[in-house]
Write an enzyme that holds these catalytic residues in place. Structure first.
Site, PDB file in Angstrom:
ATOM      1  N   TYR A 166       0.826  -1.203   0.000  1.00 34.18           N
ATOM      2  CA  TYR A 166       0.000   0.000   0.000  1.00 34.18           C
ATOM      3  C   TYR A 166       0.864   1.258   0.000  1.00 34.18           C
ATOM      4  O   TYR A 166       0.376   2.345  -0.286  1.00 34.18           O
ATOM      5  CB  TYR A 166      -0.950  -0.015   1.203  1.00 34.18           C
ATOM      6  N   LYS A 173      -3.636   8.486   3.051  1.00 34.46           N
ATOM      7  CA  LYS A 173      -4.914   8.230   3.718  1.00 34.46           C
ATOM      8  C   LYS A 173      -4.881   8.680   5.173  1.00 34.46           C
ATOM      9  O   LYS A 173      -5.899   9.126   5.723  1.00 34.46           O
ATOM     10  CB  LYS A 173      -5.273   6.741   3.639  1.00 34.46           C
ATOM     11  N   ILE A 202     -12.170  -4.713  -0.827  1.00 35.56           N
ATOM     12  CA  ILE A 202     -13.211  -5.092  -1.777  1.00 35.56           C
ATOM     13  C   ILE A 202     -12.599  -5.005  -3.161  1.00 35.56           C
ATOM     14  O   ILE A 202     -11.889  -4.042  -3.476  1.00 35.56           O
ATOM     15  CB  ILE A 202     -14.429  -4.150  -1.673  1.00 35.56           C
ATOM     16  N   ALA A 206     -10.042   0.252  -8.463  1.00 34.49           N
ATOM     17  CA  ALA A 206      -8.896   0.861  -7.786  1.00 34.49           C
ATOM     18  C   ALA A 206      -8.065  -0.187  -7.051  1.00 34.49           C
ATOM     19  O   ALA A 206      -6.832  -0.155  -7.074  1.00 34.49           O
ATOM     20  CB  ALA A 206      -9.376   1.923  -6.809  1.00 34.49           C
TER      21      ALA A 206
END
Length: 265
Positions: A166, A173, A202, A206
């Site tokens: 990530y 974020k 999910i 993206a």
């Protein structure tokens, strides 16, 4: 003595008469699309944006099916695009009651590489699209929300802890979640409430850019107290709730919709 009662219509459609902006719909698997569906089901009227002509081919049929009042191009990296979209919402709706910011961008090498190797231009691009655009959206919408409303963005657990592959997006974020708290403080006196919704993994368009994402989904499902991951419909329902009077006493939170996975180390 008279007592106020809630009409059956307002109870069943708590967003009847409410109007707002939905960004980030890429296809029917997008979280933003699930949010838009949930809001329309509760009686809300929406404007939907698309990023470019290529994506419009996929999103315009969705906007039409949802009965969107506006279908507008929005590229936050293009000067004036965001402000122009908000102005058109004002011309059509008069006032705005809610907005969903569901936009993020990060160069692939910055997403998968070491954060200390992130280039200055890569960091600036990720921060501009994924975080600062939410601040800009709030500033543009503020005059259109005289009665208050809800501003909602999308985050992820990588803001709080290290998630493999990530990369710098976790830092972005984290900044976004901090922005939510400061925005809630600044806008609270005007009745404008601000939230970050943090879904579990999910498989969206993206998410497909994150390496080994299927393994991340399996890992979350195994450790989550509910023994599974969540659906976009569950995220959509929660996000729509944050636009309703039922959440009127809430603001400034990051709200997890991940089957409880965030509480397990």
């Amino acid at each position: 003595m008279t007592m106020e009662t809630t009409s059956p219509a307002s109870a069943l459609l708590p967003l009847a008469g409410k109007k707002g902006l939905i960004t980030g719909v890429a296809n029917d698997k997008s979280i933003a699309y699930a949010v838009a569906k949930a809001i329309v089901a509760l009686g809300g009227e929406i404007a939907i944006t698309y990023q470019n002509d290529k994506t419009a081919r996929y999103t315009q049929p969705l906007a039409e099916a949802l009965g969107a009042k506006l279908f507008l191009k929005l590229d936050v990296a293009e000067p004036g695009s965001l402000e122009g979209v908000v102005a058109q919402c004002g011309d059509t709706f008069g006032t705005v009651d809610f907005a969903l910011h569901s936009m993020a961008f990060c160069n692939a090498q910055d997403l998968h590489g070491r954060v200390i190797d992130t280039t200055e231009t890569g960091f600036e691009a990720a921060m501009n699209v994924s975080c600062h655009s939410f601040l800009r959206l709030a500033k543009a919408l503020e005059p259109l929300m005289p009665q208050g409303g809800s501003l909602i963005t999308m985050s992820y657990l990588g803001a709080e802890r290290v998630v493999r592959n990530y990369g710098v997006m976790g830092i972005i974020k984290a900044a976004l979640e901090s922005a939510v708290r400061y925005m809630a403080y600044d806008l609270g006196p005007k009745g404008i409430r601000v939230f970050a919704v943090s879904p579990g993994p999910i498989m969206t368009r993206a998410a497909s850019g994150i390496a080994n994402f299927n393994n991340l989904i399996e890992s979350d499902a195994q450790k989550a107290p509910l023994g599974r991951t969540v659906t976009i419909e569950e995220v959509g329902a929660l996000t729509a709730f944050l636009c309703t009077p039922g959440s009127s006493g809430m603001t400034g939170q990051t709200i997890y919709v991940d089957a409880g996975a965030h509480i397990v180390a």
